[in-house]
Design a protein around this motif. Structure first.
Motif, PDB file in Angstrom:
ATOM      1  N   GLU A  91      26.601  61.799  50.975  1.00  0.00           N
ATOM      2  CA  GLU A  91      25.876  60.193  50.724  1.00  0.00           C
ATOM      3  C   GLU A  91      26.900  59.570  49.941  1.00  0.00           C
ATOM      4  OE1 GLU A  91      22.105  60.519  49.162  1.00  0.00           O
ATOM      5  OE2 GLU A  91      20.989  60.967  50.827  1.00  0.00           O
ATOM      6  N   LEU A  92      27.711  60.336  49.137  1.00  0.00           N
ATOM      7  CA  LEU A  92      28.726  59.752  48.471  1.00  0.00           C
ATOM      8  C   LEU A  92      29.689  59.228  49.259  1.00  0.00           C
ATOM      9  CD1 LEU A  92      28.989  61.638  44.763  1.00  0.00           C
ATOM     10  CD2 LEU A  92      28.266  59.315  45.320  1.00  0.00           C
ATOM     11  N   GLN A  93      30.300  60.395  50.037  1.00  0.00           N
ATOM     12  CA  GLN A  93      31.268  60.282  51.108  1.00  0.00           C
ATOM     13  C   GLN A  93      31.183  58.923  51.755  1.00  0.00           C
ATOM     14  OE1 GLN A  93      31.705  63.804  53.582  1.00  0.00           O
ATOM     15  NE2 GLN A  93      32.143  64.884  51.701  1.00  0.00           N
ATOM     16  N   ARG A  94      29.599  58.716  52.515  1.00  0.00           N
ATOM     17  CA  ARG A  94      29.636  57.529  53.100  1.00  0.00           C
ATOM     18  C   ARG A  94      29.585  56.199  52.331  1.00  0.00           C
ATOM     19  NH1 ARG A  94      24.865  60.538  54.906  1.00  0.00           N
ATOM     20  NH2 ARG A  94      25.342  61.491  56.818  1.00  0.00           N
ATOM     21  N   SER A  95      29.067  56.288  51.026  1.00  0.00           N
ATOM     22  CA  SER A  95      29.153  55.059  49.892  1.00  0.00           C
ATOM     23  C   SER A  95      30.597  54.701  49.989  1.00  0.00           C
ATOM     24  CB  SER A  95      28.565  55.574  48.735  1.00  0.00           C
ATOM     25  OG  SER A  95      28.540  54.424  47.919  1.00  0.00           O
ATOM     26  N   SER A  96      31.510  55.779  49.708  1.00  0.00           N
ATOM     27  CA  SER A  96      33.043  55.453  49.356  1.00  0.00           C
ATOM     28  C   SER A  96      33.521  54.680  50.453  1.00  0.00           C
ATOM     29  CB  SER A  96      33.696  56.772  49.175  1.00  0.00           C
ATOM     30  OG  SER A  96      33.813  57.476  50.478  1.00  0.00           O
ATOM     31  N   PHE A 116      31.621  63.805  33.237  1.00  0.00           N
ATOM     32  CA  PHE A 116      31.865  63.342  34.723  1.00  0.00           C
ATOM     33  C   PHE A 116      32.332  62.139  35.033  1.00  0.00           C
ATOM     34  CE2 PHE A 116      28.725  66.980  34.459  1.00  0.00           C
ATOM     35  CZ  PHE A 116      29.331  67.846  35.484  1.00  0.00           C
ATOM     36  N   ASP A 117      32.439  61.131  34.119  1.00  0.00           N
ATOM     37  CA  ASP A 117      33.152  59.917  34.270  1.00  0.00           C
ATOM     38  C   ASP A 117      34.369  60.257  34.429  1.00  0.00           C
ATOM     39  OD1 ASP A 117      30.800  58.576  34.136  1.00  0.00           O
ATOM     40  OD2 ASP A 117      31.356  57.491  32.383  1.00  0.00           O
ATOM     41  N   LEU A 118      35.293  61.279  33.911  1.00  0.00           N
ATOM     42  CA  LEU A 118      36.558  61.550  34.144  1.00  0.00           C
ATOM     43  C   LEU A 118      36.984  62.015  35.497  1.00  0.00           C
ATOM     44  CD1 LEU A 118      36.705  64.288  30.978  1.00  0.00           C
ATOM     45  CD2 LEU A 118      37.797  61.717  31.142  1.00  0.00           C
ATOM     46  N   PHE A 119      35.990  62.254  36.122  1.00  0.00           N
ATOM     47  CA  PHE A 119      36.028  62.855  37.716  1.00  0.00           C
ATOM     48  C   PHE A 119      36.054  61.887  38.689  1.00  0.00           C
ATOM     49  CE2 PHE A 119      34.476  67.093  35.743  1.00  0.00           C
ATOM     50  CZ  PHE A 119      35.956  67.312  35.457  1.00  0.00           C
ATOM     51  N   MET A 120      35.207  60.497  38.300  1.00  0.00           N
ATOM     52  CA  MET A 120      34.829  59.657  39.262  1.00  0.00           C
ATOM     53  C   MET A 120      35.905  59.129  40.000  1.00  0.00           C
ATOM     54  SD  MET A 120      34.010  56.533  40.297  1.00  0.00           S
ATOM     55  CE  MET A 120      34.174  55.316  39.287  1.00  0.00           C
ATOM     56  N   ASP A 121      36.981  58.731  39.337  1.00  0.00           N
ATOM     57  CA  ASP A 121      38.203  58.071  40.089  1.00  0.00           C
ATOM     58  C   ASP A 121      38.755  58.888  41.013  1.00  0.00           C
ATOM     59  OD1 ASP A 121      37.744  55.845  38.671  1.00  0.00           O
ATOM     60  OD2 ASP A 121      39.540  56.174  37.114  1.00  0.00           O
ATOM     61  N   GLU A 122      38.764  60.351  40.570  1.00  0.00           N
ATOM     62  CA  GLU A 122      39.437  61.156  41.538  1.00  0.00           C
ATOM     63  C   GLU A 122      38.715  61.366  42.887  1.00  0.00           C
ATOM     64  OE1 GLU A 122      40.179  66.189  41.770  1.00  0.00           O
ATOM     65  OE2 GLU A 122      39.878  65.203  39.681  1.00  0.00           O
ATOM     66  N   ILE A 123      37.238  61.737  42.493  1.00  0.00           N
ATOM     67  CA  ILE A 123      36.460  62.084  43.639  1.00  0.00           C
ATOM     68  C   ILE A 123      36.503  60.642  44.678  1.00  0.00           C
ATOM     69  CG2 ILE A 123      34.082  62.096  44.472  1.00  0.00           C
ATOM     70  CD1 ILE A 123      33.794  63.816  42.119  1.00  0.00           C
ATOM     71  N   TYR A 124      36.359  59.607  44.022  1.00  0.00           N
ATOM     72  CA  TYR A 124      36.554  58.336  44.870  1.00  0.00           C
ATOM     73  C   TYR A 124      37.733  58.132  45.776  1.00  0.00           C
ATOM     74  CZ  TYR A 124      36.340  53.090  46.131  1.00  0.00           C
ATOM     75  OH  TYR A 124      36.429  52.060  46.698  1.00  0.00           O
ATOM     76  N   LYS A 125      38.875  58.446  45.100  1.00  0.00           N
ATOM     77  CA  LYS A 125      40.278  58.356  45.654  1.00  0.00           C
ATOM     78  C   LYS A 125      40.412  59.275  47.002  1.00  0.00           C
ATOM     79  CE  LYS A 125      44.921  58.412  44.904  1.00  0.00           C
ATOM     80  NZ  LYS A 125      46.208  58.539  43.740  1.00  0.00           N
ATOM     81  N   ARG A 126      39.863  60.495  46.588  1.00  0.00           N
ATOM     82  CA  ARG A 126      39.794  61.637  47.752  1.00  0.00           C
ATOM     83  C   ARG A 126      39.128  61.123  48.799  1.00  0.00           C
ATOM     84  NH1 ARG A 126      38.319  66.931  44.604  1.00  0.00           N
ATOM     85  NH2 ARG A 126      37.628  67.554  46.699  1.00  0.00           N
ATOM     86  N   MET A 127      37.836  60.598  48.437  1.00  0.00           N
ATOM     87  CA  MET A 127      36.910  59.952  49.674  1.00  0.00           C
ATOM     88  C   MET A 127      37.646  59.067  50.402  1.00  0.00           C
ATOM     89  SD  MET A 127      33.174  60.623  48.112  1.00  0.00           S
ATOM     90  CE  MET A 127      32.357  62.289  47.598  1.00  0.00           C
ATOM     91  N   LYS A 128      38.151  58.175  49.721  1.00  0.00           N
ATOM     92  CA  LYS A 128      38.659  56.855  50.220  1.00  0.00           C
ATOM     93  C   LYS A 128      39.748  57.336  51.256  1.00  0.00           C
ATOM     94  CE  LYS A 128      37.804  52.449  49.894  1.00  0.00           C
ATOM     95  NZ  LYS A 128      36.686  51.722  50.394  1.00  0.00           N
TER      96      LYS A 128
END
Length: 1014
Positions: free
Chosen positions: A928-933, A978-990
């Protein structure tokens, strides 16, 4: 659209010449051996024409003796005098030459008035010429040379950006392709300054050599480096429009350019440098001088110049020119210039710089440490034009000076943020005021007692504010809100701002200071507090947590761990820098912490047998340590306090441990690293970390911060990165709100206040009157202590706030209220008689708690340190008095549980780290996060991320149930991790190019009630 049609350097050259001739009344001289002598670097014909035109009698006197050899004698004598050991072109221009018994001026500086008609006429006869393609030796030409009366003053190498070249190519040309030994280019003997200039930028140098250092001479653009684009296509148009004008060039030669001599370490011979002002220095001085020429001492000025701006020289130029400034009325604008610094040891660089600008005895008086207040009072009444003192010494002369009513003063304040506190600065304005300290005797005889008190109070109020005979010129890189209000200039929106700005941003971009936020690493210290004692007392929560924090910061294990990190980081990353001369500062939270750090440091390096790292400490007073006893800075270091800066500069010491010392005003360019174990905020953060910003060849900086978040430090620096302005106004009527609160306490009595002020303003008070003063105060004191404990605490804060707010109010506004001022006088003395201490006595946890520590871990590792512009809005404090402390009482065990929840639950074990990383991977694989990104921007993605976070924690329970449960119940802790990881996860998914289905549209976050349907 830009209008510049120029494509080649030759066209650019011709454009400048035409402008100088048509607009600035230069004369173009064509190069030929007949007009220019490359060996003498003179336009001899122009020189002789000037001398015959302005000094015909002197020329005829010489001609009568030398006849046809006169011209040759004049030229050769000028050359010889310039070529003497201490001779130079600048001296010849400023002071002329003597040929036998005849004196010739080689230029006429602008007169202060028109009283000397001959000098004024000769000033207009100064001859400015421009020559292109000037051969300074066979085969080497200079693009443009500007001459004053036949003598070269400026050379210019031009480059056209449109042909693929820039000022950098011109600098290379000066360094590599020009013979610096020729007379035109020779240091001190030829032209005064050399400019490398393209369409956009310009750099300057006064001593050409193979590794010559060129300084920017740019105006700045958007508070940074460079120049603002110009509609005619030339960002450097100000050079010919403002700088290459007759008046400006003569001012630069006569009042700015000077030879600086400095002693170099380990060398007997002094280093000589020809100083030409940088653009912002020249601009700031000219702005103040021109404004004071028109407005005399009616205004104050704030100069916000960053570290690296060359502030000492700017103050020297300004004070020197103020000492000569004539106003529109034909009289001196000021009688004395007083330079006030907050440093205990006054820097003699100012005196030296001023005297090098003009060699004149009796101009500057520096009040050294041994000078008494009477010495300073005598200096003010003497012939010295410029006096340098500390703010503390200056305030002592309030009772010594009585005869300054008709004098006018310019007070230049070095670092205004720390030396301009209300009452102390009142002393300055009061002592220099025409009305201060004096009501005419005859007036006193005509008034009854109450009218006399009123008259004196009116004088007292006026003495606190801006004085008509005193101009304050404040220099600081970090103005506080009150500094802006006192010294600032209103902009078109009515907000106070600086009068002149050289920003931190521009200083960094021009490489005059280092950006200390690059390579900024923050650490988190993990620990768990343990209750050791059997009893579980009720304690004030806030005080107990402060004591726990202090206990943790001073804990031997904590300090040992940080010392290990610091020493190893320094040895691996810093020690080799600057050819092994790099140094570091450790900022500690207290004197006790500094001392404990020192002994832990010594023990660690001894155990490791390191011989290449030795610390010093800097803290005031003495401190008692367990197992050591009483220690001080001197006893630990083994030498006197005043020798520390010099000792630290040697190769013997590498690290300085400080506690509230050397965090401001300490310039050690070899400082490359700072290790911070102290909470920093606001101006203090900027000043402390700025100890690192001084430039040094091949220097890079590193900060390891164990306490502060990078976000907080970045916020503090952003306020002073560019200009500052005041975002609100002080409302004079707010003082009545504070007064009303005090009145409701029924502490003050109107009759007591009147009686007190009558006695206060008596010229002499006998014992009887002094007892009456005490009696009036004592009645208010008794009424104060009849209040309940809580009311006393509130009333005390209201009284203090009334005094501070009123002091500032009458300093920056024209507010005048006799009754309020009487009350102000009374409350100031009343506050000295009352005491509410003991309300917050702290708690003693000795023997009650202990701590277990994990290894400190890196949280942020910032490499770039990008700061934001336009964040400099500052706010004045309002009328609301601070609230008294209201303790919350809890059991010690509860307090420890709360403390551990915030600081200790992240107790550093491999299991907990593994749990965090496991949850991170669950989030990274969440469909679901992957789709959202794919369909959301980062802000909208964050909403979905936070929703999915709890599900991921629940899914990851199998790894660490207790830890995940804690996070689920503590949003602050959960998001901090977990805010520390948000940018990294978003970038990876994007960046994942996998296509998404049409179902993904359901996951786009709706904004403004927008509905997403297939």
């Amino acid at each position: 659209m830009l209008k510049n049609p120029i494509r080649e350097r030759s066209e650019y050259q011709k454009f400048i010449i035409d402008y100088l001739v048509e607009k600035n009344n230069f004369v173009e001289r064509k190069y030929s051996e007949a007009t220019y002598d490359q060996h003498k670097a003179m336009d001899i014909e122009e020189l002789l024409t000037f001398l015959k035109d302005t000094q015909p009698d002197e020329y005829e006197e010489l001609h009568a003796y030398y006849s046809e050899n006169t011209d040759e004698i004049i030229v050769s004598t000028i050359i010889k005098q310039i070529d003497t050991k201490n001779g130079m072109m600048l001296t010849a221009l400023k002071h002329g030459v003597d040929i036998d018994n005849t004196h010739f001026e080689l230029m006429y500086r602008k007169p202060g008035n028109d009283y000397n008609r001959t000098w004024s006429e000769n000033y207009q006869k100064n001859r400015f010429t421009v020559m292109e393609e000037v051969y300074h030796k066979e085969g080497e030409r200079i693009d443009l040379v500007l001459f004053l009366n036949g003598l070269p003053i400026i050379t210019i190498e031009l480059k056209a950006n449109t042909s693929g070249q820039s000022y950098k190519d011109a600098i290379v040309q000066y360094r590599k392709d020009r013979d610096h030994r020729t007379r035109l280019l020779r240091f001190k003997k030829g032209a005064l300054v050399h400019f490398a200039m393209d369409f956009k930028e310009v750099y300057m140098c006064t001593e050409l050599k193979e590794n010559a250092f060129f300084l920017p001479f740019n105006r700045g653009y958007q508070d940074g480096a460079g120049n603002e684009p110009n509609e005619d296509g030339f960002g450097v148009a100000y050079m010919w429009e403002e700088i290459f004008t007759k008046d400006r060039l003569l001012t630069l030669i006569s009042k700015f350019i000077f030879l600086e001599r400095t002693k170099e370490e380990g060398k007997k011979k002094e280093k000589e440098s020809l100083i030409f002002p940088r653009f912002h220095q020249h601009r700031a001085v000219n702005r103040v001088i021109e404004d004071m020429h028109s407005h005399a001492t009616s205004k104050n000025y704030l100069i916000q110049h960053s570290a690296g701006s060359g502030k000492t020289k700017t103050i020297a130029w300004l004070s020197h020119q103020l000492s000569q400034l004539i106003g529109t009325n034909g009289k001196a604008v000021v009688d004395s210039i007083i330079i006030i610094t907050d440093r205990v040891v006054v820097d003699r660089q100012l005196q030296r710089a001023i005297q090098q600008i003009e060699h004149k005895s009796g101009l500057v008086k520096v009040m050294n440490e041994d000078a008494t207040s009477q010495d300073l009072a005598d200096a003010l009444n003497s012939s010295y034009k410029i006096i340098v003192s500390t703010i503390h010494k200056f305030s002592y002369i309030l009772d010594n000076v009585r005869e300054l009513e008709e004098q006018k003063f310019a007070v230049i304040i070095d670092e205004a943020h720390s030396s301009t506190s209300g009452r102390m600065m009142d002393g300055v304005t009061e002592v220099l005021s025409k009305k201060a300290q004096k009501i005419a005797d005859e007036e006193g005889e005509e008034l009854d007692q109450q009218e006399l008190v009123t008259a004196k109070i009116e004088t007292d109020i006026e003495a606190h504010g801006k004085q008509n005979n005193v101009t304050m010129i404040a220099f600081t890189a970090t103005p506080k809100p009150k500094t802006l209000k006192v010294f600032g200039t209103k902009d078109i929106n009515g907000h106070e701002k600086e009068f002149d700005l050289y920003s931190m941003k521009q200083a960094i971009e021009e490489k005059f200071i280092v950006n200390v936020l690059e390579n900024y690493t923050t650490f988190e210290t993990y620990y768990k507090i343990i209750l050791k004692a059997m009893e579980d007392p009720d304690l004030d929560t806030s005080q107990a947590k402060k004591e726990i924090t202090r206990f943790v910061s001073l804990h031997d294990v904590n300090i040992r761990q940080k010392v290990e990190i610091i020493v190893e980081h320094f040895r691996e990353n810093i020690k080799h820098m600057l050819k092994g001369q790099a140094k570091a500062m450790i900022v500690t939270s207290s004197r006790e912490a500094a001392a404990k750090y020192y002994y832990a440091f010594e023990k660690y390096v001894s155990e490791r047998r390191y011989k290449d790292i030795t610390p010093l400490v800097a803290f005031s007073g003495k401190v008692n340590l367990d197992k050591v006893g009483e220690v001080s800075e001197t006893s630990i270091n083994g030498f006197a306090e005043e020798d520390l800066a010099e000792k630290f500069d040697t190769d013997q010491y590498q690290v300085l441990l400080v506690a509230n010392k050397y965090q401001t005003g300490f310039d050690q360019p070899k400082l490359c690293a700072m290790y911070v174990d102290k909470k920093l905020s606001g101006v203090t953060a900027v000043q402390t970390l700025s100890r690192l910003n001084r430039i040094y060849p091949e220097k890079h900086t590193f900060v390891l911060d164990f306490v502060n978040s990078y976000k907080d430090i970045e916020k503090a620096f952003s306020k002073y990165y560019t200009g500052t302005h005041l975002g609100n106004e002080i409302n004079p009527h707010d003082i009545f709100e504070i007064e009303e609160k005090i009145e409701l306490r029924n502490i003050l009595d109107y009759d007591d206040i009147n009686a007190f002020n009558t006695l206060m303003y008596l010229e002499k008070r006998l014992k009887k009157e002094r007892l009456k003063v005490e009696y009036n105060l004592d009645k208010a004191v008794k009424r104060f202590y009849r209040l309940s404990k809580e009311e006393r605490e509130e009333a005390f804060l209201e009284l203090k706030h009334f005094v501070s707010f009123y002091t500032f109010l009458i300093q920056v506004t024209s507010f005048k209220n006799i009754d309020l001022h009487k009350k102000y006088n009374f409350i100031r003395f009343l506050l000295k008689e009352i005491d509410v201490s003991g309300a917050n006595t702290g708690v003693d946890l000795t023997g009650k708690i202990d701590a277990e520590f994990g290894t400190p871990k890196i949280i942020d590792n910032i490499k770039t340190g990008n700061l934001k512009s336009g964040q400099g809005e500052l706010k004045l404090p309002g009328a609301d008095a601070p609230k008294p402390y209201d303790p919350i009482i809890k059991k010690l065990s509860e307090i420890i549980e709360e403390f551990n929840l915030l600081h200790g639950t992240n107790f550093d074990t491999e299991i907990e780290i593994e749990s965090v990383l496991h949850v991170k991977e669950i989030l990274a694989k969440d469909k679901e996060l992957q789709r959202s990104s794919k369909v959301n921007n980062k802000s909208d993605f964050r909403l979905e991320y936070n929703l999915r976070l709890d599900d991921a924690l629940i899914e990851g329970m199998d790894r660490n149930q207790n830890f995940n449960n804690t996070l689920l119940s503590n949003d602050e802790m959960k998001h901090s991790i977990f805010d520390l990881f948000m940018d990294e996860i978003y970038k990876r998914m994007k960046e994942d190019n996998e296509p998404y289905s049409t179902e993904d549209q359901y996951f786009k976050v709706a904004e403004d009630d927008e509905k997403y349907v297939k």
